[in-house]
Design an enzyme around this catalytic site. Structure first.
Site, PDB file in Angstrom:
ATOM      1  N   LYS A   3     -14.007  15.106 -31.287  1.00  0.00           N
ATOM      2  CA  LYS A   3     -12.989  14.177 -30.794  1.00  0.00           C
ATOM      3  C   LYS A   3     -12.573  13.101 -31.783  1.00  0.00           C
ATOM      4  O   LYS A   3     -11.383  12.833 -31.958  1.00  0.00           O
ATOM      5  CB  LYS A   3     -13.473  13.532 -29.493  1.00  0.00           C
ATOM      6  CG  LYS A   3     -13.520  14.516 -28.349  1.00  0.00           C
ATOM      7  CD  LYS A   3     -14.249  13.944 -27.176  1.00  0.00           C
ATOM      8  CE  LYS A   3     -15.167  14.915 -26.483  1.00  0.00           C
ATOM      9  NZ  LYS A   3     -15.972  15.824 -27.313  1.00  0.00           N
TER      10      LYS A   3
ATOM     11  N   TYR B 149     -21.307  26.920 -25.894  1.00  0.00           N
ATOM     12  CA  TYR B 149     -21.237  25.501 -26.215  1.00  0.00           C
ATOM     13  C   TYR B 149     -22.477  25.032 -26.974  1.00  0.00           C
ATOM     14  O   TYR B 149     -23.597  25.456 -26.686  1.00  0.00           O
ATOM     15  CB  TYR B 149     -21.104  24.677 -24.916  1.00  0.00           C
ATOM     16  CG  TYR B 149     -21.114  23.174 -25.158  1.00  0.00           C
ATOM     17  CD1 TYR B 149     -19.943  22.497 -25.468  1.00  0.00           C
ATOM     18  CD2 TYR B 149     -22.316  22.445 -25.110  1.00  0.00           C
ATOM     19  CE1 TYR B 149     -19.960  21.128 -25.712  1.00  0.00           C
ATOM     20  CE2 TYR B 149     -22.325  21.077 -25.359  1.00  0.00           C
ATOM     21  CZ  TYR B 149     -21.147  20.428 -25.655  1.00  0.00           C
ATOM     22  OH  TYR B 149     -21.150  19.077 -25.911  1.00  0.00           O
TER      23      TYR B 149
ATOM     24  N   THR C 174      12.939  19.704 -61.815  1.00  0.00           N
ATOM     25  CA  THR C 174      11.774  20.582 -61.804  1.00  0.00           C
ATOM     26  C   THR C 174      10.838  19.979 -62.849  1.00  0.00           C
ATOM     27  O   THR C 174      11.299  19.425 -63.853  1.00  0.00           O
ATOM     28  CB  THR C 174      12.122  22.041 -62.181  1.00  0.00           C
ATOM     29  OG1 THR C 174      12.713  22.041 -63.490  1.00  0.00           O
ATOM     30  CG2 THR C 174      13.112  22.666 -61.204  1.00  0.00           C
ATOM     31  N   HIS C 175       9.562  20.024 -62.578  1.00  0.00           N
ATOM     32  CA  HIS C 175       8.563  19.343 -63.452  1.00  0.00           C
ATOM     33  C   HIS C 175       8.859  17.848 -63.565  1.00  0.00           C
ATOM     34  O   HIS C 175       8.499  17.223 -64.564  1.00  0.00           O
ATOM     35  CB  HIS C 175       8.529  19.953 -64.854  1.00  0.00           C
ATOM     36  CG  HIS C 175       8.496  21.454 -64.874  1.00  0.00           C
ATOM     37  ND1 HIS C 175       7.334  22.170 -64.931  1.00  0.00           N
ATOM     38  CD2 HIS C 175       9.503  22.361 -64.801  1.00  0.00           C
ATOM     39  CE1 HIS C 175       7.605  23.468 -64.920  1.00  0.00           C
ATOM     40  NE2 HIS C 175       8.924  23.611 -64.825  1.00  0.00           N
TER      41      HIS C 175
ATOM     42  N   ASN D  82     -19.201  21.419 -19.677  1.00  0.00           N
ATOM     43  CA  ASN D  82     -18.679  22.235 -20.776  1.00  0.00           C
ATOM     44  C   ASN D  82     -17.218  22.618 -20.562  1.00  0.00           C
ATOM     45  O   ASN D  82     -16.399  22.517 -21.477  1.00  0.00           O
ATOM     46  CB  ASN D  82     -19.533  23.496 -20.958  1.00  0.00           C
ATOM     47  CG  ASN D  82     -20.961  23.161 -21.367  1.00  0.00           C
ATOM     48  OD1 ASN D  82     -21.247  21.993 -21.680  1.00  0.00           O
ATOM     49  ND2 ASN D  82     -21.836  24.133 -21.353  1.00  0.00           N
TER      50      ASN D  82
ATOM     51  N   LYS E 144       8.514  -8.764 -57.634  1.00  0.00           N
ATOM     52  CA  LYS E 144       8.100  -7.455 -57.121  1.00  0.00           C
ATOM     53  C   LYS E 144       8.491  -7.194 -55.670  1.00  0.00           C
ATOM     54  O   LYS E 144       8.493  -8.073 -54.829  1.00  0.00           O
ATOM     55  CB  LYS E 144       6.566  -7.323 -57.226  1.00  0.00           C
ATOM     56  CG  LYS E 144       6.066  -7.323 -58.638  1.00  0.00           C
ATOM     57  CD  LYS E 144       5.787  -5.960 -59.205  1.00  0.00           C
ATOM     58  CE  LYS E 144       4.920  -5.113 -58.358  1.00  0.00           C
ATOM     59  NZ  LYS E 144       3.782  -4.566 -59.055  1.00  0.00           N
TER      60      LYS E 144
ATOM     61  N   GLN F 270     -19.332  17.921 -29.696  1.00  0.00           N
ATOM     62  CA  GLN F 270     -18.973  16.554 -29.324  1.00  0.00           C
ATOM     63  C   GLN F 270     -18.337  15.802 -30.503  1.00  0.00           C
ATOM     64  O   GLN F 270     -17.613  14.835 -30.312  1.00  0.00           O
ATOM     65  CB  GLN F 270     -20.229  15.822 -28.845  1.00  0.00           C
ATOM     66  CG  GLN F 270     -20.026  14.393 -28.435  1.00  0.00           C
ATOM     67  CD  GLN F 270     -21.205  13.870 -27.642  1.00  0.00           C
ATOM     68  OE1 GLN F 270     -21.382  14.211 -26.484  1.00  0.00           O
ATOM     69  NE2 GLN F 270     -22.036  13.059 -28.282  1.00  0.00           N
TER      70      GLN F 270
ATOM     71  N   GLU G   1       3.150   4.096 -49.793  1.00  0.00           N
ATOM     72  CA  GLU G   1       1.825   4.345 -50.390  1.00  0.00           C
ATOM     73  C   GLU G   1       0.776   4.627 -49.318  1.00  0.00           C
ATOM     74  O   GLU G   1      -0.091   5.490 -49.480  1.00  0.00           O
ATOM     75  CB  GLU G   1       1.402   3.146 -51.235  1.00  0.00           C
ATOM     76  CG  GLU G   1       2.277   2.964 -52.464  1.00  0.00           C
ATOM     77  CD  GLU G   1       2.045   1.607 -53.110  1.00  0.00           C
ATOM     78  OE1 GLU G   1       1.293   1.548 -54.081  1.00  0.00           O
ATOM     79  OE2 GLU G   1       2.608   0.601 -52.641  1.00  0.00           O
TER      80      GLU G   1
ATOM     81  N   ASN H 135       7.168  -4.113 -53.306  1.00  0.00           N
ATOM     82  CA  ASN H 135       6.290  -2.949 -53.383  1.00  0.00           C
ATOM     83  C   ASN H 135       6.477  -1.998 -52.191  1.00  0.00           C
ATOM     84  O   ASN H 135       6.635  -2.446 -51.063  1.00  0.00           O
ATOM     85  CB  ASN H 135       4.829  -3.398 -53.443  1.00  0.00           C
ATOM     86  CG  ASN H 135       4.521  -4.133 -54.735  1.00  0.00           C
ATOM     87  OD1 ASN H 135       5.097  -3.832 -55.769  1.00  0.00           O
ATOM     88  ND2 ASN H 135       3.631  -5.112 -54.657  1.00  0.00           N
TER      89      ASN H 135
ATOM     90  N   SER I  32       4.662  -9.495 -53.949  1.00  0.00           N
ATOM     91  CA  SER I  32       3.399  -9.719 -54.645  1.00  0.00           C
ATOM     92  C   SER I  32       3.090 -11.204 -54.585  1.00  0.00           C
ATOM     93  O   SER I  32       3.994 -12.040 -54.653  1.00  0.00           O
ATOM     94  CB  SER I  32       3.534  -9.265 -56.097  1.00  0.00           C
ATOM     95  OG  SER I  32       2.615  -9.969 -56.909  1.00  0.00           O
TER      96      SER I  32
ATOM     97  N   SER J 232     -21.405   9.580 -26.351  1.00  0.00           N
ATOM     98  CA  SER J 232     -20.045   9.719 -26.885  1.00  0.00           C
ATOM     99  C   SER J 232     -19.068   8.796 -26.180  1.00  0.00           C
ATOM    100  O   SER J 232     -17.883   8.782 -26.503  1.00  0.00           O
ATOM    101  CB  SER J 232     -19.574  11.171 -26.751  1.00  0.00           C
ATOM    102  OG  SER J 232     -19.697  11.608 -25.412  1.00  0.00           O
TER     103      SER J 232
HETATM  104  N1  ARG Z   1     -19.904  14.702 -24.242  1.00  0.00           N
HETATM  105  C1  ARG Z   1     -19.967  16.123 -24.333  1.00  0.00           C
HETATM  106  C2  ARG Z   1     -18.975  16.610 -25.413  1.00  0.00           C
HETATM  107  O1  ARG Z   1     -18.157  15.849 -25.807  1.00  0.00           O
HETATM  108  C3  ARG Z   1     -19.603  16.735 -23.028  1.00  0.00           C
HETATM  109  C4  ARG Z   1     -20.152  18.090 -22.809  1.00  0.00           C
HETATM  110  C5  ARG Z   1     -21.626  18.042 -22.655  1.00  0.00           C
HETATM  111  N2  ARG Z   1     -22.173  19.316 -22.310  1.00  0.00           N
HETATM  112  C6  ARG Z   1     -23.473  19.581 -22.411  1.00  0.00           C
HETATM  113  N3  ARG Z   1     -23.834  20.771 -22.116  1.00  0.00           N
HETATM  114  N4  ARG Z   1     -24.320  18.678 -22.826  1.00  0.00           N
HETATM  115  O2  ARG Z   1     -19.036  17.708 -25.880  1.00  0.00           O
END
Ligand code: ARG
Length: 466
Positions: free
Chosen positions: A334, A326, A164-165, A119, A292, A331, A299, A294, A286, A32
């Site tokens: 994130k 956990y 409205t609408h 964890n 134009k 993971q 958007e 835009n 454009s 990660s």
């Molecule tokens: N990279 C892991 C995560 O984002 C960290 C925690 C890992 N814990 C484990 N028991 N393998 O969740």
């Protein structure tokens, strides 16, 4: 190796149990570091607080604590200067930093992970990151609200059609319309503040899931890291990602508001509506059609909502089947949050810029406000008030007047007194006082109504809370 710290073939952290290293695919699916390196500052801050607590409780020596702190400071500047070498073999930010610490300070580095697991470490780092992001969002929403309050103040008397609408309904003021968005973004900001409160508990010390036998002081680390208090259940602590889900749901609701506003900006800036002109800074031309201009920024704000909503659904789906505590699935939390946060910040910033810069075309709004028989309700209300008709009858009489005006191709105010009296004899010339859009707007003085006097009160209320 006997101490498990030097197993090149398997893993520095748990090599004692493993004879060989991971396959290439395992490494790829497991790592990660590509995205969680974003958490480096939180990880270092958390480790420093943890080390200080361990030393104060006599779990590690003051000398080791000093070495750890110094090493972590070195790592912080290495990362910030770009000289730190991240390694995918080391999986994530936690192990990258710990491995570098070992190189820098030797065996003392190994004491940092006492009474801690990745964890609770990742739960801490991520929570700190999300909390900071929420604080940033709070400030950005305040700036957006301030931009709207300024536009509302300048346009408390600017008459426009209310819809409205998307059909002309009744005249309102542009100031009132702006204040509708102040209410929406005000609620978003309140949700952000509530979420900060809600999540203001420190996970560190929950360890792997069961807590620890070391005499740690979780209140001390909570305080040092700016949390109100420590979390109360170690199992929940390492399996909880509500703070991330709350961030994403708040972001989704806010993005929905931004998207509705973006849609209005797109509509208002068409030549057909022509209610506003966007500044050059927030529009594009454009390459083929020279005329134009835009509304690309609007958007894209509208489109970002798709990504943000997608992130919420993605994380809800990741979490929905997980047994306590956990699991590595977590993971995947994130990237969703990082992506949504980036999109949300950009969308709020772009919208704040558009609102600050846009030119309000009062003449176009005024002209549109008068068309489409927008004061028909005022005529009906007048008939109730002045001619004593029940509202349902007044509605019917007004419908006849609208039909006549439509047939003649004119506005209600252009019908003659005789024509109106032919529809209902109770009508007198006083009726012309309510048929103008200005009179209509000025009459809506109910609390929260569109009358300029009311809108100014609401602006003052919000100014006191901004
Ligand atoms: N990279 C892991 C995560 O984002 C960290 C925690 C890992 N814990 C484990 N028991 N393998 O969740």
């Amino acid at each position: 190796m006997a101490d498990g710290t030097d197993q090149k073939s398997s893993n520095q952290m748990w090599g004692g149990r493993f004879a060989s290293g991971p396959s290439a695919i395992m490494e790829e699916i497991n790592a990660s570091i590509g995205f969680d390196k974003k958490l480096y500052a939180q990880d270092i801050r958390g480790s420093m607080a943890h080390a200080a607590m361990l030393a104060s409780k006599g779990i590690i020596s003051p000398e080791d604590k000093d070495k750890i702190t110094e090493g972590l400071n070195t790592i912080l500047s290495e990362i910030e200067s770009g000289s730190f070498e991240f390694s995918r073999k080391l999986e994530d930010i936690h192990m990258n930093i710990e491995a570098r610490l070992a190189t820098l300070i030797g065996p003392a580095a190994g004491r940092l992970h006492t009474a801690r697991s990745r964890n609770d470490q990742v739960a801490l780092d991520f929570r700190l990151w999300v909390k900071e992001e929420l604080q940033k969002a709070e400030g950005m929403l305040t700036a957006l609200i301030a931009a709207f309050l300024d536009r509302a103040e300048e346009n408390a008397d600017t008459v426009m059609p209310g819809f409205t609408h998307l059909q002309t309904a009744q005249p309102v003021t542009f100031g009132h319309h702006c204040m509708a968005y102040v209410e929406m973004f005000g609620r978003d900001r309140a949700r952000v503040r509530h979420a900060i409160e809600h999540m203001d508990e420190s996970p560190i010390g929950a360890a792997a899931l069961a807590g620890t036998g070391y005499p740690i002081d979780r209140h001390m680390t909570a305080k040092a890291l700016g949390f109100r208090e420590p979390t109360r259940n170690s199992i929940d602590t390492v399996s909880d990602r509500d703070f991330a889900l709350e961030f994403l749901s708040i972001a989704s609701i806010c993005a929905t508001h931004l998207s509705r506003l973006a849609e209005e900006i797109v509509i208002w800036s068409t030549p057909q509506f022509g209610f506003i002109r966007l500044s050059d800074a927030f529009s594009t031309g454009s390459s083929i059609m020279p005329q134009k201009k835009n509304p690309d920024a609007a958007e894209l704000v509208r489109a970002k909502t798709g990504r943000i909503n997608g992130s919420l659904i993605a994380l809800l789906t990741v979490m929905k089947g997980l047994p306590l505590a956990y699991s590595k699935d977590m993971q995947e939390d994130k990237e969703q949050v990082f992506d949504a946060a980036e999109s949300l910040e950009l969308a709020i910033a772009a919208m704040t810029g558009m609102i600050r810069d846009l030119e309000v075309r009062k003449d176009r709004m005024r002209a549109a406000a008068g068309s489409g028989y927008s004061t028909a309700t005022d005529l009906a209300d007048w008939l109730v008030r002045e001619a004593g008709l029940p509202f349902r009858d007044a509605h019917h009489v007004t419908g006849n007047a609208v039909a006549l005006a439509e047939k003649k191709g004119c506005d209600l105010a252009d019908l003659s007194l005789e024509e109106l009296q032919a529809i209902h004899p109770g009508i007198n010339k006083g009726v012309f006082d309510v048929l103008s859009v200005e009179a209509s707007v000025a009459s809506r003085t109910s609390f929260g109504g569109t009358a300029p006097s009311e809108v100014k009160k609401q602006i003052a209320w919000w100014r006191g809370r901004n």
